[in-house]
Scaffold this active site. Structure first.
Site, PDB file in Angstrom:
ATOM      1  N   THR A  41       0.860  -1.188   0.000  1.00  0.00           N
ATOM      2  CA  THR A  41       0.000   0.000   0.000  1.00  0.00           C
ATOM      3  C   THR A  41       0.892   1.233   0.000  1.00  0.00           C
ATOM      4  O   THR A  41       1.762   1.371   0.866  1.00  0.00           O
ATOM      5  CB  THR A  41      -0.908   0.049   1.247  1.00  0.00           C
ATOM      6  N   ASN A  43       1.564   4.734   1.004  1.00  0.00           N
ATOM      7  CA  ASN A  43       1.039   5.627   2.035  1.00  0.00           C
ATOM      8  C   ASN A  43       1.337   7.073   1.640  1.00  0.00           C
ATOM      9  O   ASN A  43       2.442   7.373   1.191  1.00  0.00           O
ATOM     10  CB  ASN A  43       1.696   5.318   3.388  1.00  0.00           C
ATOM     11  N   GLU A 107      -3.729   4.761   2.888  1.00  0.00           N
ATOM     12  CA  GLU A 107      -2.937   3.707   2.242  1.00  0.00           C
ATOM     13  C   GLU A 107      -3.625   3.229   0.985  1.00  0.00           C
ATOM     14  O   GLU A 107      -4.769   2.801   1.033  1.00  0.00           O
ATOM     15  CB  GLU A 107      -2.829   2.513   3.170  1.00  0.00           C
TER      16      GLU A 107
HETATM   17  C1  LIG Z   1      -8.419  -2.023   0.712  1.00  0.00           C
HETATM   18  C2  LIG Z   1      -7.856  -2.060   2.102  1.00  0.00           C
HETATM   19  C3  LIG Z   1      -8.702  -2.335   3.169  1.00  0.00           C
HETATM   20  C4  LIG Z   1      -8.207  -2.391   4.461  1.00  0.00           C
HETATM   21  N1  LIG Z   1      -9.052  -2.674   5.503  1.00  0.00           N
HETATM   22  C5  LIG Z   1      -8.573  -2.758   6.765  1.00  0.00           C
HETATM   23  C6  LIG Z   1      -9.452  -3.066   7.880  1.00  0.00           C
HETATM   24  O1  LIG Z   1     -10.670  -3.234   7.717  1.00  0.00           O
HETATM   25  N2  LIG Z   1      -8.905  -3.157   9.101  1.00  0.00           N
HETATM   26  C7  LIG Z   1      -7.552  -2.960   9.330  1.00  0.00           C
HETATM   27  O2  LIG Z   1      -7.121  -3.073  10.459  1.00  0.00           O
HETATM   28  N3  LIG Z   1      -6.714  -2.639   8.313  1.00  0.00           N
HETATM   29  C8  LIG Z   1      -7.187  -2.534   7.047  1.00  0.00           C
HETATM   30  N4  LIG Z   1      -6.349  -2.231   5.998  1.00  0.00           N
HETATM   31  C9  LIG Z   1      -5.001  -1.774   6.319  1.00  0.00           C
HETATM   32  C10 LIG Z   1      -3.955  -2.853   6.405  1.00  0.00           C
HETATM   33  O3  LIG Z   1      -3.948  -3.378   7.682  1.00  0.00           O
HETATM   34  C11 LIG Z   1      -2.681  -2.067   6.075  1.00  0.00           C
HETATM   35  O4  LIG Z   1      -2.624  -1.898   4.694  1.00  0.00           O
HETATM   36  C12 LIG Z   1      -1.439  -2.668   6.628  1.00  0.00           C
HETATM   37  O5  LIG Z   1      -1.432  -2.462   8.019  1.00  0.00           O
HETATM   38  C13 LIG Z   1      -0.185  -2.090   6.017  1.00  0.00           C
HETATM   39  O6  LIG Z   1       0.244  -0.926   6.640  1.00  0.00           O
HETATM   40  P1  LIG Z   1       1.577  -0.164   6.224  1.00  0.00           P
HETATM   41  O7  LIG Z   1       1.372   0.509   4.889  1.00  0.00           O
HETATM   42  O8  LIG Z   1       1.767   0.870   7.295  1.00  0.00           O
HETATM   43  O9  LIG Z   1       2.713  -1.136   6.151  1.00  0.00           O
HETATM   44  C14 LIG Z   1      -6.819  -2.162   4.695  1.00  0.00           C
HETATM   45  C15 LIG Z   1      -5.980  -1.876   3.610  1.00  0.00           C
HETATM   46  C16 LIG Z   1      -6.478  -1.826   2.331  1.00  0.00           C
HETATM   47  C17 LIG Z   1      -5.546  -1.527   1.191  1.00  0.00           C
HETATM   48  N1  LIG Z   2       0.431  -2.154  -6.335  1.00  0.00           N
HETATM   49  C1  LIG Z   2       1.008  -1.337  -5.469  1.00  0.00           C
HETATM   50  N2  LIG Z   2       0.288  -0.446  -4.771  1.00  0.00           N
HETATM   51  C2  LIG Z   2       0.880   0.387  -3.894  1.00  0.00           C
HETATM   52  N3  LIG Z   2       2.204   0.397  -3.642  1.00  0.00           N
HETATM   53  C3  LIG Z   2       2.993  -0.462  -4.311  1.00  0.00           C
HETATM   54  C4  LIG Z   2       2.427  -1.361  -5.254  1.00  0.00           C
HETATM   55  N4  LIG Z   2       3.432  -2.117  -5.781  1.00  0.00           N
HETATM   56  C5  LIG Z   2       4.564  -1.703  -5.191  1.00  0.00           C
HETATM   57  N5  LIG Z   2       4.333  -0.697  -4.305  1.00  0.00           N
HETATM   58  C6  LIG Z   2       5.421  -0.063  -3.502  1.00  0.00           C
HETATM   59  O1  LIG Z   2       5.351  -0.654  -2.224  1.00  0.00           O
HETATM   60  C7  LIG Z   2       5.313   0.357  -1.202  1.00  0.00           C
HETATM   61  C8  LIG Z   2       4.386  -0.031  -0.068  1.00  0.00           C
HETATM   62  O2  LIG Z   2       4.682  -1.246   0.537  1.00  0.00           O
HETATM   63  P1  LIG Z   2       4.290  -1.465   2.070  1.00  0.00           P
HETATM   64  O3  LIG Z   2       4.726  -2.841   2.382  1.00  0.00           O
HETATM   65  O4  LIG Z   2       2.870  -1.080   2.293  1.00  0.00           O
HETATM   66  O5  LIG Z   2       5.270  -0.480   2.792  1.00  0.00           O
HETATM   67  P2  LIG Z   2       4.999   0.797   3.723  1.00  0.00           P
HETATM   68  O6  LIG Z   2       4.663   0.246   5.062  1.00  0.00           O
HETATM   69  O7  LIG Z   2       6.289   1.567   3.704  1.00  0.00           O
HETATM   70  O8  LIG Z   2       3.856   1.565   3.119  1.00  0.00           O
HETATM   71  C9  LIG Z   2       4.776   1.594  -1.897  1.00  0.00           C
HETATM   72  O9  LIG Z   2       5.222   2.777  -1.270  1.00  0.00           O
HETATM   73  C10 LIG Z   2       5.317   1.446  -3.302  1.00  0.00           C
HETATM   74  O10 LIG Z   2       6.600   2.023  -3.411  1.00  0.00           O
HETATM   75 MG   LIG Z   3       1.862   0.840   2.947  1.00  0.00          MG
END
Ligand SMILES: Cc1cc2nc3c(=O)[nH]c(=O)nc-3n(C[C@H](O)[C@H](O)[C@H](O)COP(=O)(O)O)c2cc1C
Ligand SMILES: Nc1ncnc2c1ncn2[C@@H]1O[C@H](COP(=O)(O)OP(=O)(O)O)[C@@H](O)[C@H]1O
Ligand SMILES: [Mg+2]
Length: 206
Positions: A41, A43, A107
């Site tokens: 995701t 961010n 995210e």
């Molecule tokens: C489409 C989508 C739906 C999500 N729904 C939830 C949810 O219902 N509850 C939750 O705790 N996290 C939810 N998440 C968040 C994930 O837990 C989150 O992407 C993960 O913690 C990664 O965090 P990071 O980018 O800080 O690494 C969702 C993420 C996405 C992309």
């Molecule tokens: N399909 C995708 N959607 C979003 N981010 C992606 C995707 N493919 C690769 N990435 C890369 O992965 C990173 C996110 O990975 P993630 O594990 O969520 O790390 P973080 O906790 O730092 O957000 C993004 O910042 C981007 O550089």
């Molecule tokens: Mg992320």
């Protein structure tokens, strides 16, 4: 067993407050998306959200994104492009109750083009492989949020969270395949009207 989810979310055309414009540089999150969930995701900062969009509640949304082509070179079958490519996306805005975050995050999971097969379609064998692009940290990202899917939930397991996000991807895809949403992704060459203006904003970078 929980009941099956609706295949689409929201009305057949975007209704206020949508579309909502958000943009920012892609920042580091908690590093869990890819590692724990297998779902990257992107961010972006959530700082000015409550001031600019107080109506935006926490939850899961769908929309469209573009990445600044100055720093992100999108590979297509025709090679690398210098104009921004618009892609479908599903995003979460909130505190990730499963992880009990104390700060709100935005995210965005970027999905493949709607013309490509969906990696998250039901009935595929083995573990779901979510879309992955080459990393694009620090790249400017423009996002148009077009509709709301559901609130954020806590889950009994990581697998249950991943499965719900897989369904979110499918709901987002089906929702965006509708005519009045697809026009944000497919460039019709139309420059007048609100859709044209929003689309022009989406692919413009300083
Ligand atoms: C489409 C989508 C739906 C999500 N729904 C939830 C949810 O219902 N509850 C939750 O705790 N996290 C939810 N998440 C968040 C994930 O837990 C989150 O992407 C993960 O913690 C990664 O965090 P990071 O980018 O800080 O690494 C969702 C993420 C996405 C992309
Ligand atoms: N399909 C995708 N959607 C979003 N981010 C992606 C995707 N493919 C690769 N990435 C890369 O992965 C990173 C996110 O990975 P993630 O594990 O969520 O790390 P973080 O906790 O730092 O957000 C993004 O910042 C981007 O550089
Ligand atoms: Mg992320």
């Amino acid at each position: 067993m929980s009941k099956p989810r609706d295949p689409v979310a929201g009305p057949d055309s975007p209704e206020p407050p949508f579309p909502i414009r958000l943009s920012g540089p892609v920042i580091k999150g908690f590093g869990r998306g890819s590692k724990d969930l297998g779902i990257p995701t992107a961010n972006i900062p959530a700082d000015d959200l409550s001031e600019k969009h107080p109506e935006l509640t926490t939850g899961v949304y769908y929309g469209v994104v573009a990445l600044d082509p100055k720093t992100y070179h999108h590979e297509t079958s025709e090679g690398s492009t210098s104009t921004a490519v618009v892609l479908p996306a599903v995003l979460s805005i909130g505190y990730n109750p499963f992880y009990k975050n104390t700060v709100r995050s935005v995210e965005i999971h970027i999905m493949p083009a709607l013309t490509e097969p969906s990696p998250t379609a039901a009935g595929q064998e083995g573990q779901t492989k979510f879309n992955r692009l080459p990393d694009f940290y620090k790249t400017q990202l423009n996002l148009l949020i077009l509709g709301y899917i559901r609130p954020e939930f806590d889950y009994v397991s990581l697998e249950a969270l991943v499965e719900d996000i897989r369904v979110d991807c499918e709901v987002a895809r089906e929702s965006l395949l509708r005519e009045d949403y697809k026009c944000y992704i497919v460039d019709s060459g139309k420059t007048s009207g609100q859709v044209g203006e929003d689309r022009a904003w989406l692919v413009s970078f300083d």
